[in-house]
Design a protein around this motif. Structure first.
Motif, PDB file in Angstrom:
ATOM      1  N   ALA A  84      -6.859 -33.444  11.581  1.00  0.00           N
ATOM      2  CA  ALA A  84      -6.234 -32.903  12.790  1.00  0.00           C
ATOM      3  C   ALA A  84      -4.945 -32.152  12.478  1.00  0.00           C
ATOM      4  N   ILE A  85      -4.686 -31.902  11.175  1.00  0.00           N
ATOM      5  CA  ILE A  85      -3.378 -31.334  10.827  1.00  0.00           C
ATOM      6  C   ILE A  85      -3.189 -29.913  11.341  1.00  0.00           C
ATOM      7  N   GLY A  86      -4.279 -29.155  11.496  1.00  0.00           N
ATOM      8  CA  GLY A  86      -4.164 -27.837  12.120  1.00  0.00           C
ATOM      9  C   GLY A  86      -3.408 -26.837  11.268  1.00  0.00           C
ATOM     10  N   ARG A  87      -2.872 -25.821  11.963  1.00  0.00           N
ATOM     11  CA  ARG A  87      -2.181 -24.760  11.238  1.00  0.00           C
ATOM     12  C   ARG A  87      -0.761 -25.201  10.891  1.00  0.00           C
ATOM     13  N   GLN A  88      -0.602 -25.542   9.610  1.00  0.00           N
ATOM     14  CA  GLN A  88       0.646 -26.182   9.186  1.00  0.00           C
ATOM     15  C   GLN A  88       1.857 -25.292   9.396  1.00  0.00           C
ATOM     16  N   ARG A  89       1.678 -23.965   9.333  1.00  0.00           N
ATOM     17  CA  ARG A  89       2.872 -23.119   9.369  1.00  0.00           C
ATOM     18  C   ARG A  89       3.613 -23.254  10.693  1.00  0.00           C
ATOM     19  N   TRP A  90       2.911 -23.515  11.791  1.00  0.00           N
ATOM     20  CA  TRP A  90       3.617 -23.659  13.061  1.00  0.00           C
ATOM     21  C   TRP A  90       4.485 -24.901  13.070  1.00  0.00           C
ATOM     22  N   ARG A  91       4.137 -25.867  12.213  1.00  0.00           N
ATOM     23  CA  ARG A  91       4.996 -27.042  12.117  1.00  0.00           C
ATOM     24  C   ARG A  91       6.211 -26.748  11.256  1.00  0.00           C
ATOM     25  N   VAL A  92       5.949 -26.020  10.149  1.00  0.00           N
ATOM     26  CA  VAL A  92       7.021 -25.850   9.162  1.00  0.00           C
ATOM     27  C   VAL A  92       8.106 -24.912   9.688  1.00  0.00           C
ATOM     28  N   ILE A  93       7.711 -23.887  10.455  1.00  0.00           N
ATOM     29  CA  ILE A  93       8.719 -22.915  10.913  1.00  0.00           C
ATOM     30  C   ILE A  93       9.837 -23.596  11.702  1.00  0.00           C
ATOM     31  N   PRO A  94       9.517 -24.385  12.751  1.00  0.00           N
ATOM     32  CA  PRO A  94      10.643 -25.023  13.462  1.00  0.00           C
ATOM     33  C   PRO A  94      11.426 -25.995  12.606  1.00  0.00           C
ATOM     34  N   VAL A  95      10.738 -26.701  11.701  1.00  0.00           N
ATOM     35  CA  VAL A  95      11.467 -27.649  10.848  1.00  0.00           C
ATOM     36  C   VAL A  95      12.469 -26.911   9.977  1.00  0.00           C
ATOM     37  N   VAL A  96      12.019 -25.790   9.378  1.00  0.00           N
ATOM     38  CA  VAL A  96      12.928 -25.025   8.518  1.00  0.00           C
ATOM     39  C   VAL A  96      14.084 -24.473   9.338  1.00  0.00           C
ATOM     40  N   MET A  97      13.769 -23.984  10.549  1.00  0.00           N
ATOM     41  CA  MET A  97      14.845 -23.406  11.359  1.00  0.00           C
ATOM     42  C   MET A  97      15.872 -24.450  11.761  1.00  0.00           C
ATOM     43  N   LEU A  98      15.393 -25.621  12.161  1.00  0.00           N
ATOM     44  CA  LEU A  98      16.335 -26.662  12.573  1.00  0.00           C
ATOM     45  C   LEU A  98      17.142 -27.172  11.375  1.00  0.00           C
ATOM     46  N   ALA A  99      16.482 -27.258  10.205  1.00  0.00           N
ATOM     47  CA  ALA A  99      17.225 -27.677   9.015  1.00  0.00           C
ATOM     48  C   ALA A  99      18.288 -26.640   8.686  1.00  0.00           C
ATOM     49  N   GLY A 100      17.916 -25.363   8.800  1.00  0.00           N
ATOM     50  CA  GLY A 100      18.899 -24.295   8.593  1.00  0.00           C
ATOM     51  C   GLY A 100      20.041 -24.414   9.586  1.00  0.00           C
ATOM     52  N   GLY A 101      19.685 -24.730  10.823  1.00  0.00           N
ATOM     53  CA  GLY A 101      20.703 -24.912  11.856  1.00  0.00           C
ATOM     54  C   GLY A 101      21.653 -26.039  11.503  1.00  0.00           C
ATOM     55  N   THR A 102      21.108 -27.123  10.949  1.00  0.00           N
ATOM     56  CA  THR A 102      21.947 -28.255  10.563  1.00  0.00           C
ATOM     57  C   THR A 102      22.942 -27.857   9.490  1.00  0.00           C
ATOM     58  N   VAL A 103      22.438 -27.111   8.492  1.00  0.00           N
ATOM     59  CA  VAL A 103      23.337 -26.670   7.416  1.00  0.00           C
ATOM     60  C   VAL A 103      24.407 -25.745   7.980  1.00  0.00           C
ATOM     61  N   ALA A 104      23.975 -24.783   8.819  1.00  0.00           N
ATOM     62  CA  ALA A 104      24.928 -23.837   9.397  1.00  0.00           C
ATOM     63  C   ALA A 104      25.970 -24.573  10.237  1.00  0.00           C
ATOM     64  N   PHE A 105      25.521 -25.569  10.957  1.00  0.00           N
ATOM     65  CA  PHE A 105      26.401 -26.384  11.789  1.00  0.00           C
ATOM     66  C   PHE A 105      27.477 -27.037  10.933  1.00  0.00           C
ATOM     67  N   GLY A 106      27.067 -27.473   9.733  1.00  0.00           N
ATOM     68  CA  GLY A 106      28.038 -28.089   8.835  1.00  0.00           C
ATOM     69  C   GLY A 106      28.994 -27.064   8.253  1.00  0.00           C
ATOM     70  N   VAL A 107      28.451 -25.909   7.843  1.00  0.00           N
ATOM     71  CA  VAL A 107      29.289 -24.885   7.205  1.00  0.00           C
ATOM     72  C   VAL A 107      30.284 -24.302   8.212  1.00  0.00           C
ATOM     73  N   PHE A 108      29.800 -24.069   9.446  1.00  0.00           N
ATOM     74  CA  PHE A 108      30.674 -23.488  10.468  1.00  0.00           C
ATOM     75  C   PHE A 108      31.212 -24.556  11.401  1.00  0.00           C
ATOM     76  N   ALA A 109      31.537 -25.734  10.847  1.00  0.00           N
ATOM     77  CA  ALA A 109      32.015 -26.834  11.693  1.00  0.00           C
ATOM     78  C   ALA A 109      33.302 -26.443  12.408  1.00  0.00           C
ATOM     79  N   GLY A 110      34.140 -25.626  11.750  1.00  0.00           N
ATOM     80  CA  GLY A 110      35.419 -25.241  12.349  1.00  0.00           C
ATOM     81  C   GLY A 110      35.243 -24.533  13.681  1.00  0.00           C
ATOM     82  N   PRO A 111      34.498 -23.414  13.703  1.00  0.00           N
ATOM     83  CA  PRO A 111      34.289 -22.729  14.987  1.00  0.00           C
ATOM     84  C   PRO A 111      33.640 -23.623  16.032  1.00  0.00           C
ATOM     85  N   VAL A 112      32.667 -24.454  15.615  1.00  0.00           N
ATOM     86  CA  VAL A 112      32.002 -25.324  16.592  1.00  0.00           C
ATOM     87  C   VAL A 112      33.002 -26.320  17.155  1.00  0.00           C
TER      88      VAL A 112
END
Lengths: 119, 497
Positions: B443-471
């Motif tokens: 039932a795993i289906g098309r894996q890329r639709w899972r990976v795209i949001p995971v990568v984006m949110l992980a990127g968001g987490t890193v960006a959130f840490g790097v730009f902690a000052g402005p946030v």
């Protein structure tokens, strides 16, 4: 009148709480229905209780005082409708869970939280 | 008009997906489009607030406080924005993860109904209207949770429904008393009138009832039990959406009601909140350490992280409130992502029981890396977002010399790291048990639709840490506004206040 309603609210809440603590799904929901009616009565009482004085502004005047506030009563209508919907869903869920699990005892429902060691 | 879009768009999407009932492909397309439009409207609101400060809109042209008001200040706007982001991420993830059977039972309309409720609760300026939005959100979430009707889902749903209905009743009673006392339900108007009410007992009752009602929704000690017993039962995407957003609606309502209504009148509430915050953190993390299921560990961590947010609210200094806002944003991002990854891991291992998982690092190193980013962020390792979130909370506590909560927060942080390492060891690092099949779940289906949001949110987490000052600057802005209710009142009532 306020005292009578206050007593009624108290009795409803107490009876509801007693049923809620029974540990079975169906009595729980009946208790919930009682308490939610108690909450509706709280709102009702908050809007002032008067006998035989409709909240209508007499002709020629700008406002009227000493009558019941109509807004809480409108709020109760909303609350009753919402509460009715939720409770019907909860009853359906209780029925369905009895159908699947063959029990209404909450203590026997462990599939979501297996006992250590598994059953 | 702008402020009604985040409610109108999900409702329209829900209706359209119902009209497209027969074609799942069409439903999916409408659903994702609706999510993107929601995000766009949230960005527009954020831009408007950033430019002009808090904005208000009156439904039907009824002047405040008589009609229903929608208000967006910094806090509301940013909560709607993050809801939009999470909506898009979950809907994209759902393209691969939601099964056709779930879609036929109405997954898409329900999801959007819930999003409408969440956005409505964030934006409304009328406390009775907030009750209604809560119910909209709850009703959809009840059905989403029970959809599928597996045994454990029924049990999870029963607990969830039972406790949340009590919360609704308590909320309603508080509203009755509040209206009886001040004669208004418009939040800005209540904020003006409540301090003049000469009835300390009733104000205390209202404050406690509201805190209890929102506390149940936010899953704080001692009324958190519904969360860990239900969040691991529904499909991944549903629990990811719940984990990120639902409890935060409770936290938001708690913040809003405490700072707007009870800032002055009930100072003792802060002591209670402080105790509740500490106990929530400790009990949550202890529960997590004891658990053996991937999503069950994560569910208990939601509880423990809510504790940090409550601490910030209890201190109520600009720094503390800013830290709470920062924490909420960080937590939504990270927790949703962890649930996403738990879903992928479950498909690969055919199980969520940690004892029967393993070997994911050897087979899918990319996934393991993606897990490490949010997991270490949750545990608070620099330079990720969680480190800053915890640091700001601690700084607020140290500034106030409030040592007990600070010590508790540090100890809980240590245990959080411990249980994240447990997840890493059990699911990713240790060699897989014998019986584990090589192939992932069909039932795993098309894996890329899972990976795209995971990568984006992980990127968001890193960006959130790097730009902690402005946030942080941004969060301080939100906190400053929260601590000065006059800004909110002026935005709603205008000159008449």
């Amino acid at each position: 009148m306020e005292i009578l309603l206050a007593l009624l609210i108290g009795i409803l809440t107490a009876a509801g709480a007693y049923l809620i603590m029974s540990g079975r799904t169906l009595p729980y929901l009946f208790g919930l229905i009682m308490i939610s009616n108690a909450a509706n009565l709280v709102i009702f009482t908050a809007g002032r209780l008067t006998f035989g004085r409709p909240p209508l502004v007499p002709p020629g005047e700008d406002s009227v005082s000493g009558v019941a506030n109509a807004l809480p009563q409108a709020l109760i209508l909303t609350a009753i409708v919402i509460g009715f919907g939720l409770l019907v869903f909860a009853l359906a869920l209780a029925f369905r869970s009895y159908y699947v699990l063959r029990t209404i005892e909450m203590d026997d429902m462990r599939a979501a939280e297996p006992v250590e060691g598994g059953k | 008009m702008l402020l009604f879009w985040p409610v109108a768009i999900p409702f329209m999407t829900a209706v359209l997906t119902m009209l497209a009932w027969r074609s799942l492909r069409l439903q999916r397309a409408i659903s994702v489009t609706g999510g993107v439009l929601l995000l766009a409207s949230a960005i527009a609101i954020m831009a408007a607030v950033a430019e002009n400060g808090p904005v208000a809109a009156q439904a039907g042209g009824w002047p405040a406080p008589f009609g229903i008001t929608m208000v967006a200040d910094w806090l509301s706007a940013v909560m709607v924005l993050i809801t939009g982001i999470m909506a898009v991420a979950t809907l994209v993830y759902g393209l691969a993860d939601v099964t056709a059977a779930e879609e036929r039972q109405g997954h898409h309309p329900l999801t959007h109904g819930m999003l409408a409720g969440i956005c409505g609760a964030f934006l409304t300026g009328d406390i009775f209207n907030m009750y209604v939005w809560f119910e909209v959100m709850l009703m959809s979430s009840f059905v989403l949770l029970a959809l599928g009707g597996e045994k454990k889902q029924m049990m999870g749903a029963l607990q969830y429904v039972a406790l949340n209905l009590i919360s609704s009743i308590v909320f309603l009673s508080a509203l009755g008393l509040l209206y009886g006392l001040v004669g208004s339900l418009n939040m800005a108007d209540v904020a003006v009138r409540l301090p003049q009410a000469q009835n300390d007992g009733l104000v205390a009752a209202i404050c406690s009832l509201l805190a209890l009602a929102f506390g149940i929704k936010a899953a704080v000690f001692p009324v958190y039990v519904w969360l860990p017993s239900s969040y691991h039962t529904p499909p991944t995407i549903v629990s990811a959406l719940f984990a990120g957003l639902l409890t935060k609606v409770g936290v938001y309502a708690l913040i809003r009601s405490q700072v707007l209504f009870f800032d002055v009148s009930t100072p003792w509430m802060r002591l209670i909140l402080l105790a509740v915050g500490i106990l929530t953190m400790v009990f949550g993390v202890m529960g997590a350490v004891a658990q053996g299921g991937f999503r069950r560990v994560l569910s208990f961590h939601i509880v423990s992280q809510i504790g940090y947010m409550i601490l910030g609210l209890a201190w109520m200094t600009p720094m503390a409130l800013a830290a709470t806002v920062f924490y909420v944003l960080h937590h939504i991002l990270v927790k949703t992502n962890l649930f996403f990854i738990a879903g992928i891991a479950r498909r690969h291992c055919h199980t969520e029981e940690l004892s029967r998982m393993g070997g994911l690092y050897a087979r899918y190193p990319g996934l393991a890396l993606l897990f490490l980013i949010p997991a270490m962020s949750l545990a608070g390792l620099p330079p990720l977002s969680g480190f800053w979130a915890k640091l700001f909370i601690l700084k607020a506590g140290v500034d106030l010399e409030s040592w007990w909560p600070v010590v508790a927060a540090l100890v809980v942080g240590f245990f959080t790291l411990f249980s994240m390492l447990k997840l890493w060891n059990e699911a990713f690092w240790k060699s897989p048990p014998e019986e584990l099949p090589d192939k992932p779940d069909p039932a795993i289906g098309r894996q890329r639709w899972r990976v795209i949001p995971v990568v984006m949110l992980a990127g968001g987490t890193v960006a959130f840490g790097v730009f902690a000052g402005p946030v942080l600057d941004f969060s301080l802005e939100a906190a400053k506004e929260l601590l000065n209710p006059q800004i909110y009142v002026d935005a709603v009532l205008g000159d008449r206040s």
